[in-house]
Design a protein around this motif. Structure first.
Motif, PDB file in Angstrom:
ATOM      1  N   MET A 122      -4.679   1.663   4.693  1.00 14.60           N
ATOM      2  CA  MET A 122      -5.452   2.814   4.237  1.00 14.60           C
ATOM      3  C   MET A 122      -4.811   4.133   4.674  1.00 14.60           C
ATOM      4  O   MET A 122      -4.837   5.126   3.924  1.00 14.60           O
ATOM      5  N   LEU A 178     -12.652   9.050   0.310  1.00 19.38           N
ATOM      6  CA  LEU A 178     -12.816   8.513   1.662  1.00 19.38           C
ATOM      7  C   LEU A 178     -14.122   8.995   2.299  1.00 19.38           C
ATOM      8  O   LEU A 178     -14.864   8.209   2.892  1.00 19.38           O
ATOM      9  N   ILE A 197      -6.481   3.245  -2.639  1.00 20.41           N
ATOM     10  CA  ILE A 197      -7.635   3.470  -1.771  1.00 20.41           C
ATOM     11  C   ILE A 197      -8.864   2.769  -2.348  1.00 20.41           C
ATOM     12  O   ILE A 197      -9.627   2.128  -1.618  1.00 20.41           O
ATOM     13  N   ALA A 237       0.825  -1.215   0.000  1.00 19.10           N
ATOM     14  CA  ALA A 237       0.000   0.000   0.000  1.00 19.10           C
ATOM     15  C   ALA A 237       0.856   1.261   0.000  1.00 19.10           C
ATOM     16  O   ALA A 237       0.584   2.205  -0.742  1.00 19.10           O
ATOM     17  N   ALA A 239      -3.642   6.866   1.914  1.00 18.35           N
ATOM     18  CA  ALA A 239      -4.223   8.210   1.974  1.00 18.35           C
ATOM     19  C   ALA A 239      -3.135   9.273   2.108  1.00 18.35           C
ATOM     20  O   ALA A 239      -3.169  10.311   1.439  1.00 18.35           O
ATOM     21  N   ASP A 244      -7.195  -4.214   7.556  1.00 15.48           N
ATOM     22  CA  ASP A 244      -7.164  -3.311   8.708  1.00 15.48           C
ATOM     23  C   ASP A 244      -6.042  -3.631   9.698  1.00 15.48           C
ATOM     24  O   ASP A 244      -6.048  -3.150  10.837  1.00 15.48           O
ATOM     25  N   THR A 276     -12.447   2.975   7.109  1.00 13.92           N
ATOM     26  CA  THR A 276     -11.993   4.344   6.832  1.00 13.92           C
ATOM     27  C   THR A 276     -11.836   5.169   8.098  1.00 13.92           C
ATOM     28  O   THR A 276     -11.382   6.314   8.037  1.00 13.92           O
ATOM     29  N   ALA A 296     -11.919  -2.318   3.623  1.00 15.57           N
ATOM     30  CA  ALA A 296     -11.050  -1.697   4.621  1.00 15.57           C
ATOM     31  C   ALA A 296     -11.791  -0.578   5.336  1.00 15.57           C
ATOM     32  O   ALA A 296     -12.583   0.148   4.741  1.00 15.57           O
ATOM     33  N   LEU A 304      -8.511  -0.941  -1.593  1.00 18.58           N
ATOM     34  CA  LEU A 304      -8.753  -1.240  -0.179  1.00 18.58           C
ATOM     35  C   LEU A 304     -10.234  -1.110   0.178  1.00 18.58           C
ATOM     36  O   LEU A 304     -10.769  -1.914   0.946  1.00 18.58           O
ATOM     37  N   LEU A 305     -10.892  -0.123  -0.391  1.00 22.44           N
ATOM     38  CA  LEU A 305     -12.325   0.034  -0.144  1.00 22.44           C
ATOM     39  C   LEU A 305     -13.109  -1.167  -0.685  1.00 22.44           C
ATOM     40  O   LEU A 305     -14.047  -1.649  -0.054  1.00 22.44           O
ATOM     41  N   GLU A 309      -8.419  11.976  -2.952  1.00 27.76           N
ATOM     42  CA  GLU A 309      -8.398  10.909  -1.955  1.00 27.76           C
ATOM     43  C   GLU A 309      -9.332  11.223  -0.791  1.00 27.76           C
ATOM     44  O   GLU A 309     -10.068  10.356  -0.312  1.00 27.76           O
ATOM     45  N   PRO A 328      -7.425   7.909   8.252  1.00 26.80           N
ATOM     46  CA  PRO A 328      -6.921   8.151   6.909  1.00 26.80           C
ATOM     47  C   PRO A 328      -7.383   9.499   6.340  1.00 26.80           C
ATOM     48  O   PRO A 328      -6.624  10.167   5.622  1.00 26.80           O
TER      49      PRO A 328
END
Length: 213
Positions: free
Chosen positions: A135, A183, A147, A106, A139, A125, A157, A155, A150-151, A179, A167
């Motif tokens: 994350m 988020l 991102i 990441a 970020a 996480d 936020t 993941a 991961l979403l 970003e 993040p």
């Protein structure tokens, strides 16, 4: 061309040496690194495949707690990561800094590797020694596609690091506009306070805070 010939010669000599003395495959240097660790770092896929065929352990760690998978993920060695995962490499192994391979993927924006790790059970996480997740790193560094990845793999936020930053705090502080908007659109709270009692809106610069309201 000379470099390619040299590399080929080194690989062949190494394979011949290991075939003559199998113990060389797992012998460690002063940093507890094996030939496996070296090959993952340098990207010698042929050596990795050779070692895997010999049944060399894939989860041995060096003095800093780095497994071959940590090294390959950090170095961006896609094919080696795939091979290691296929042989049962521990996807959530942590080094002495509490970092998983995904954390390095990441922070260094290794998209394909991150997907492979997540598909093989990486915890999106997982926290490092800063209590930061993948994350947080994506970020802070402005890795928008990371991102998104991961979403997709659910993941969180809103996890806070040792400074209480989410993040979104980090994205706002670094003026990562796209970003931060991404988020916020996926549940990142604009109200969580860090240890300085500041919300993401309060650390935002250049009018970014207005875009998030």
């Amino acid at each position: 061309m000379e470099g390619c010939v040299s590399n080929l010669m080194v690989c062949n000599l190494l394979k011949e040496s290991i075939q003559a003395d199998k113990s060389l495959a797992t012998r460690t240097d002063q940093d507890s690194q094996t030939t496996f660790h070296w090959a993952c770092s340098t990207g010698h896929t042929e050596i990795i495949e050779f070692l895997l065929q010999l049944g060399v352990p894939v989860n041995d760690k060096d003095d800093a707690g780095w497994s071959p998978l940590h090294i390959a993920a950090s170095a961006g060695r896609d094919e080696i990561v795939k091979a290691l995962l296929g042989k049962g490499a521990q996807v959530n192994a942590v080094n002495q800094n509490g970092c998983t391979p995904l954390r390095y993927a990441a922070s260094k924006n290794r998209h394909e590797i991150a997907v492979m790790l997540l598909e093989n059970g990486a915890n999106p996480d997982a926290k490092d020694h800063y209590e930061a997740t993948a994350m947080h790193w994506a970020a802070a560094k402005g890795n928008l596609k990371m991102i998104h990845i991961l979403l997709y793999y659910k993941a969180s936020t809103n996890i806070q690091d040792t400074e209480g930053n989410t993040p979104l705090h980090l994205a706002c502080d670094e003026e990562r506009v796209e970003e931060a908007k991404l988020l916020a659109s996926h549940g990142a709270s604009i109200y969580i306070e860090n240890k300085e009692e500041k919300t993401p809106l309060q650390v935002a610069k250049s009018g970014l805070g207005q875009l998030l309201k």
